[in-house]
Design a protein around this motif. Sequence first.
Motif, mmCIF file in Angstrom:
data_model
loop_
_atom_site.group_PDB
_atom_site.id
_atom_site.type_symbol
_atom_site.label_atom_id
_atom_site.label_comp_id
_atom_site.label_asym_id
_atom_site.label_seq_id
_atom_site.Cartn_x
_atom_site.Cartn_y
_atom_site.Cartn_z
ATOM 1 N N THR B 87 0.832 -1.217 0.000
ATOM 2 C CA THR B 87 0.000 0.000 0.000
ATOM 3 C C THR B 87 0.863 1.263 0.000
ATOM 4 O OG1 THR B 87 -0.230 -0.039 2.422
ATOM 5 C CG2 THR B 87 -1.948 -1.141 1.126
ATOM 6 N N LEU B 88 2.039 1.170 0.614
ATOM 7 C CA LEU B 88 2.952 2.323 0.561
ATOM 8 C C LEU B 88 3.352 2.588 -0.893
ATOM 9 C CD1 LEU B 88 3.432 3.745 3.137
ATOM 10 C CD2 LEU B 88 5.267 2.137 3.687
ATOM 11 N N GLY B 89 3.590 1.527 -1.626
ATOM 12 C CA GLY B 89 3.916 1.673 -3.048
ATOM 13 C C GLY B 89 2.752 2.235 -3.844
ATOM 14 N N ALA B 90 1.557 1.779 -3.517
ATOM 15 C CA ALA B 90 0.367 2.271 -4.214
ATOM 16 C C ALA B 90 0.170 3.761 -3.943
ATOM 17 C CB ALA B 90 -0.863 1.477 -3.768
ATOM 18 N N VAL B 91 0.448 4.166 -2.713
ATOM 19 C CA VAL B 91 0.324 5.572 -2.342
ATOM 20 C C VAL B 91 1.354 6.420 -3.092
ATOM 21 C CG1 VAL B 91 0.771 7.188 -0.433
ATOM 22 C CG2 VAL B 91 -0.750 5.239 -0.094
ATOM 23 N N GLU B 92 2.556 5.893 -3.206
ATOM 24 C CA GLU B 92 3.592 6.620 -3.942
ATOM 25 C C GLU B 92 3.177 6.827 -5.397
ATOM 26 O OE1 GLU B 92 7.504 4.948 -3.636
ATOM 27 O OE2 GLU B 92 8.402 6.755 -4.513
ATOM 28 N N ASP B 93 2.627 5.786 -6.003
ATOM 29 C CA ASP B 93 2.156 5.909 -7.393
ATOM 30 C C ASP B 93 0.983 6.881 -7.485
ATOM 31 O OD1 ASP B 93 4.043 4.106 -8.119
ATOM 32 O OD2 ASP B 93 2.684 2.394 -8.260
ATOM 33 N N TYR B 94 0.043 6.716 -6.574
ATOM 34 C CA TYR B 94 -1.166 7.538 -6.621
ATOM 35 C C TYR B 94 -0.831 9.029 -6.566
ATOM 36 C CZ TYR B 94 -5.779 9.362 -5.485
ATOM 37 O OH TYR B 94 -6.962 10.075 -5.499
ATOM 38 N N PHE B 95 0.054 9.400 -5.678
ATOM 39 C CA PHE B 95 0.410 10.819 -5.525
ATOM 40 C C PHE B 95 1.573 11.219 -6.428
ATOM 41 C CE2 PHE B 95 -1.627 10.145 -1.267
ATOM 42 C CZ PHE B 95 -2.731 10.937 -1.528
ATOM 43 N N ARG B 96 1.917 10.330 -7.341
ATOM 44 C CA ARG B 96 2.990 10.585 -8.297
ATOM 45 C C ARG B 96 4.221 11.162 -7.595
ATOM 46 N NH1 ARG B 96 -1.011 12.622 -12.307
ATOM 47 N NH2 ARG B 96 -2.191 10.755 -12.789
ATOM 48 N N SER B 97 4.627 10.475 -6.559
ATOM 49 C CA SER B 97 5.824 10.855 -5.786
ATOM 50 C C SER B 97 5.788 12.291 -5.276
ATOM 51 C CB SER B 97 7.082 10.632 -6.620
ATOM 52 O OG SER B 97 7.179 9.268 -6.977
ATOM 53 N N GLY B 98 4.588 12.770 -5.020
ATOM 54 C CA GLY B 98 4.471 14.111 -4.427
ATOM 55 C C GLY B 98 4.196 15.198 -5.447
ATOM 56 N N ARG B 99 4.086 14.803 -6.714
ATOM 57 C CA ARG B 99 3.771 15.800 -7.740
ATOM 58 C C ARG B 99 2.278 16.099 -7.753
ATOM 59 N NH1 ARG B 99 6.119 12.571 -11.899
ATOM 60 N NH2 ARG B 99 7.789 11.992 -10.493
ATOM 61 N N ARG B 100 1.503 15.104 -7.328
ATOM 62 C CA ARG B 100 0.060 15.251 -7.342
ATOM 63 C C ARG B 100 -0.466 15.554 -5.944
ATOM 64 N NH1 ARG B 100 -3.945 10.233 -8.610
ATOM 65 N NH2 ARG B 100 -5.043 11.062 -10.415
ATOM 66 N N VAL B 101 -1.302 16.552 -5.865
ATOM 67 C CA VAL B 101 -1.860 16.984 -4.586
ATOM 68 C C VAL B 101 -2.863 15.971 -4.059
ATOM 69 C CG1 VAL B 101 -3.461 18.685 -3.616
ATOM 70 C CG2 VAL B 101 -1.550 19.445 -5.032
ATOM 71 N N CYS B 102 -2.946 15.842 -2.748
ATOM 72 C CA CYS B 102 -4.034 15.079 -2.126
ATOM 73 C C CYS B 102 -5.219 16.022 -1.972
ATOM 74 C CB CYS B 102 -3.631 14.530 -0.763
ATOM 75 S SG CYS B 102 -5.004 13.739 0.106
#
Lengths: 190, 190
Positions: B87-102
């Motif tokens: 899930t940590l990996g999925a979160v990294e992908d989801y937020f595009r390593s911090g490029r994408r805002v939550c």
Amino acid sequence: MARMIRERSDVLPMLAEVFREHGFEGASLALITAATGLGKGSLYHFFPGGKEEMAAAVLEEIDGWFEREIYAPLRHQSDPVIAIVITLGAVEDYFRSGRRVCLVGAFALGETRDRFKEGLRSYFTRWIEALVMALTRSGRSDRDARLLAEDAVLSIQGAIVLSRALDDTGPFTRTITRLRSALTGSGQPR
Amino acid sequence: MARMIRERSDVLPMLAEVFREHGFEGASLALITAATGLGKGSLYHFFPGGKEEMAAAVLEEIDGWFEREIYAPLRHQSDPVIAIVITLGAVEDYFRSGRRVCLVGAFALGETRDRFKEGLRSYFTRWIEALVMALTRSGRSDRDARLLAEDAVLSIQGAIVLSRALDDTGPFTRTITRLRSALTGSGQPR
DNA sequence: GTCTATAAAGCGATAGAC
DNA sequence: GTCTATCGCTTTATAGAC
């Protein structure tokens, strides 16, 4: 009737609060005039550049406050451990234990990011660099200090987000507590 | 000519991106029509409640994604340590390593906080609770698990803020790395 | 279901009196 | 330095044709 505002800097704190509460786009001139008690005429007298100049001035004042109250002590106070503890307390007060938004952080998430790019970058890098200096002076390795400092600054930002989402100061105060121990300890577990 | 949009859910991802990039106030109908390719008529056909209903629908979809991809695995996957790493990996992908805002975090900072109060609270508490469950299943004490889980969720939020402010994915990826070790280790230092 | 036209309100910014 | 009046534009939302 005598208006108590003689200088631009007198309105900056009120301005800052409006931007914090409503964001850049949300902070309408109507809200700003209501919060400051100043008409549009006066506002444009002080800030000919309009909202953008108001926000820039607010960021500059915030920057000055952090430079004075946080960065400088971290860099120069004789005892770096005391400096860390004191500035952590100052940060807790400043953000009202997570009830008050960090305007710089909020701007980083919005489209305001590009508009105020340099200000945002400088605010965070100088905070991190000052912490690195205090941590290395307290005996940490460069590598350790850098990781710890970055983690501290980002944890404070995240703690504000979470405390506001949950409407609970718990996450913020626990984060400050954790950082106090993590930054002043000698590298043990939490 | 055939429009490919038959259901409300087809526009949600595009809608979400507009809200993420411009915030709730900044996401004008003009931007939304441009991003979705849908006229105002169609938009109001799908979302009679206007922008507020659009944002609520987006939040609900985000909630669903996290429930499916993050919370459920953390709660139920047989090996909790594997669940944490995945899930940590999925979160990294989801937020595009911090490029994408939550979007949820961004809404928590703005005046949108009160409007979507329950959604924001639920998103974060369920994330934390799911992490607590995985951590206790992996052998942590309740107290440890709770502190660790809260710190993980808030660190991810702060990492997004910092990575965006510095325009550098470094803080985000280092945070994921740190969490991977902190959440799967047995309680040692960093 | 999608469009265009339009309404009504609010926006940032300016002008000019005082 | 502060105000009010006003401009021109954009906003959200609705109406009605197709």
